[in-house]
Enzyme design. Structure first.
Site, PDB file in Angstrom:
ATOM      1  N   HIS A   1      39.728  24.402 -64.399  1.00 40.47           N
ATOM      2  CA  HIS A   1      38.831  23.117 -64.774  1.00 40.47           C
ATOM      3  C   HIS A   1      39.659  22.822 -66.165  1.00 40.47           C
ATOM      4  O   HIS A   1      39.813  23.549 -67.075  1.00 40.47           O
ATOM      5  CB  HIS A   1      37.362  23.403 -64.807  1.00 40.47           C
ATOM      6  CG  HIS A   1      36.809  22.280 -65.383  1.00 40.47           C
ATOM      7  ND1 HIS A   1      36.396  21.050 -64.738  1.00 40.47           N
ATOM      8  CD2 HIS A   1      36.509  21.788 -66.894  1.00 40.47           C
ATOM      9  CE1 HIS A   1      35.687  20.240 -65.379  1.00 40.47           C
ATOM     10  NE2 HIS A   1      35.842  20.674 -66.958  1.00 40.47           N
TER      11      HIS A   1
ATOM     12  N   ASP B   1      22.637  18.377 -62.958  1.00 39.79           N
ATOM     13  CA  ASP B   1      23.646  17.877 -63.873  1.00 39.79           C
ATOM     14  C   ASP B   1      23.827  16.440 -63.892  1.00 39.79           C
ATOM     15  O   ASP B   1      24.336  15.818 -64.763  1.00 39.79           O
ATOM     16  CB  ASP B   1      24.915  18.819 -63.809  1.00 39.79           C
ATOM     17  CG  ASP B   1      25.868  18.333 -64.528  1.00 39.79           C
ATOM     18  OD1 ASP B   1      25.953  18.441 -65.723  1.00 39.79           O
ATOM     19  OD2 ASP B   1      26.952  17.692 -64.002  1.00 39.79           O
TER      20      ASP B   1
ATOM     21  N   ARG C   1      22.461  11.901 -71.108  1.00 39.54           N
ATOM     22  CA  ARG C   1      23.243  12.514 -72.483  1.00 39.54           C
ATOM     23  C   ARG C   1      24.200  11.223 -72.989  1.00 39.54           C
ATOM     24  O   ARG C   1      24.148  10.907 -73.958  1.00 39.54           O
ATOM     25  CB  ARG C   1      24.171  13.563 -72.071  1.00 39.54           C
ATOM     26  CG  ARG C   1      23.319  14.934 -72.025  1.00 39.54           C
ATOM     27  CD  ARG C   1      23.862  16.036 -71.302  1.00 39.54           C
ATOM     28  NE  ARG C   1      25.394  16.328 -72.184  1.00 39.54           N
ATOM     29  CZ  ARG C   1      26.527  16.703 -71.635  1.00 39.54           C
ATOM     30  NH1 ARG C   1      26.532  16.865 -70.274  1.00 39.54           N
ATOM     31  NH2 ARG C   1      27.629  16.661 -72.231  1.00 39.54           N
TER      32      ARG C   1
ATOM     33  N   SER D   1      27.005  21.818 -68.279  1.00 39.14           N
ATOM     34  CA  SER D   1      27.309  21.041 -67.274  1.00 39.14           C
ATOM     35  C   SER D   1      28.401  21.247 -66.517  1.00 39.14           C
ATOM     36  O   SER D   1      28.434  21.183 -65.127  1.00 39.14           O
ATOM     37  CB  SER D   1      27.445  19.645 -68.200  1.00 39.14           C
ATOM     38  OG  SER D   1      28.063  18.315 -67.137  1.00 39.14           O
TER      39      SER D   1
ATOM     40  N   LYS E   1      28.508  23.068 -62.078  1.00 35.00           N
ATOM     41  CA  LYS E   1      29.183  22.845 -60.984  1.00 35.00           C
ATOM     42  C   LYS E   1      30.104  23.830 -60.484  1.00 35.00           C
ATOM     43  O   LYS E   1      30.398  23.763 -59.463  1.00 35.00           O
ATOM     44  CB  LYS E   1      29.857  21.213 -61.296  1.00 35.00           C
ATOM     45  CG  LYS E   1      28.842  20.172 -61.422  1.00 35.00           C
ATOM     46  CD  LYS E   1      29.486  18.955 -61.634  1.00 35.00           C
ATOM     47  CE  LYS E   1      30.437  18.944 -63.001  1.00 35.00           C
ATOM     48  NZ  LYS E   1      29.884  18.224 -64.072  1.00 35.00           N
TER      49      LYS E   1
END
Length: 439
Positions: A92, A171, A178, A193, A197
């Protein structure tokens, strides 16, 4: 019977610097997801978290509660020929300009027999989205069912697709909140967050690319290091082998920022070429992913050179309905910016290039906005390169000529040239590596 709490009490506790218990957090996230905690109450709590922070246990429980709000994926049915489990690896990135690394990385790692379930997102603002880039390829589709994902991992080894709506739905709801309440910058909320996931996705190991610099979400090395440590701790606490690399994002990655442009550059990398920085980061991330999945002996450069990574790419694109041989879309309009003076390029601001690509149509301001596959910026030069007056610096690509002036505005002071032609010393691409042992 589960305990019920009063949201106002939890807001006050965090506002006054207290810590929330695991039971309070799990109740809160469950009640918020179900609509029993009001948006204004969660807004107040998010601001309290931004100002007061959370400790490791709180963030870990917050992340676990968001995972529990939805489904978990399970890849334990993936087996080697001898019946042992195939360990999955994922990556990620926190987002940058020209960050097309996922495209060559997923098939490269998969070409060694390590399954890569890469659930990706779309771009928002100046950072590009992996799915938007891949949708430049005729026929390619991002939406896959769980059954399709599992089959493709088994048969091809790599899948890049959209995350299902049932992965950490809390989320999705909190992310939107947010965005409109000035609490996006909270590191506990950013980390939970991302990691909710990724953990729900079911991967065995995860390598994080935490960007730092003008074109990144984290602007300072200190913030990037804190985010990296927080996410590695969350992965470790959830029994996911997690490593983070903190990488440079003052300058765009590679020579392209856009959608089809970045696909083309990724193909160059898979063919054994491509810009040195993109190749270097792809190879280093691949080494970490392969080591985490039990293949520390694998040499990623070998599979870029011999075509195996490209073979896996083609199979992956075909499996999702795309034509890997099809021509990529070309822009209707281009505009080239040239150097006013000669010398050495000393700076090319990543944020400015990202905003220019966004204004040309490569990105979106709202999640529902369409993007242009053809739009983006091609960089003829990078910091350290020598130029002569009149030489091309960047070429803008777009489908709508009226977008070009505003893109040019973004680039007005983005590129510095040292007319003395002095020596240029580049920042290291990889600043640091964070593992569980560093916590």
């Amino acid at each position: 019977m589960s305990t019920t709490y009063d949201a106002i009490d939890l807001i006050r506790a965090k506002r006054d610097g207290g810590r929330l218990t695991a039971q309070q957090i799990h109740w809160l996230i469950s009640a918020y997801t179900a609509g029993r905690v009001a948006e204004e109450q969660m807004s107040a709590l998010a601001m309290a978290i931004l100002l007061r922070g959370m400790d490791r246990e709180e963030i870990s429980q917050w992340t676990a509660a968001m995972i529990d709000s939805g489904e978990r994926m399970d890849f334990s049915s993936l087996k080697h020929d001898d019946g042992t489990r195939r360990l999955t690896a994922d990556k990620h990135s926190t987002g940058g300009v020209g960050d097309k690394i996922t495209l060559p990385l997923a098939p490269l790692v998969a070409s060694f027999g390590v399954p890569v379930p890469q659930l990706s997102g779309r771009g928002l603002g100046h950072t590009g989205g992996t799915l938007d880039k891949l949708e430049s390829i005729p026929g390619w589709r991002a939406e896959l069912s769980g059954t399709e994902i599992l089959r493709q991992l088994d048969e091809v080894g790599a899948v890049i697709c959209a995350a299902g709506a049932q992965l950490a739905p809390a989320d999705k709801k909190l992310y939107a909140l947010r965005d409109v309440t000035g609490t996006v910058e909270s590191i506990p909320l950013i980390a939970s967050s991302i990691m909710s996931k990724k953990i729900a996705e079911g991967t065995d190991s995860l390598v994080l690319d935490v960007k730092v610099g003008t074109g990144a979400f984290m602007k300072t090395p200190e913030d990037a290091a804190e985010l990296a440590r927080t996410m590695v701790a969350l992965g470790t606490d959830a029994s996911v082998k997690t490593t983070a690399l903190i990488t440079e994002m003052n300058t765009p990655l590679g020579r392209t920022a856009g959608n089809a442009l970045e696909v083309q550059e990724s193909l160059e990398v898979l063919a054994g070429g491509g810009p040195a920085d993109v190749v270097h980061l792809t190879v280093e991330l691949a080494r970490h992913m392969l080591a985490a999945a039990g293949r520390p002996d694998a040499d990623p450069e070998e599979h870029l050179a011999n075509g195996r990574a490209m073979d896996t790419w083609r199979a992956m694109i075909r499996a999702q309905g795309g034509d890997p041989e099809a021509a990529l879309p070309q822009p209707k309009h281009t505009h080239t910016v040239t150097a006013a003076v000669g010398g050495t390029i000393t700076r090319m601001d990543a944020l400015a290039v990202g905003i220019a690509a966004w204004r040309l149509g490569a990105g979106r301001a709202r999640r529902e906005d369409p993007v242009q596959a053809e739009a983006g910026v091609y960089m003829h030069v990078k910091p350290g390169d020598a130029v002569v007056a009149g030489a091309p610096l960047v070429t803008l690509h777009t489908q709508e000529e009226q977008r070009i002036p505003r893109a040019l505005e973004a680039l007005e002071s983005a590129i510095d040239v040292d007319e003395e032609g002095g020596a240029f010393v580049a920042e290291p691409l990889i600043h640091a590596t964070v593992t569980a042992e560093d916590l």
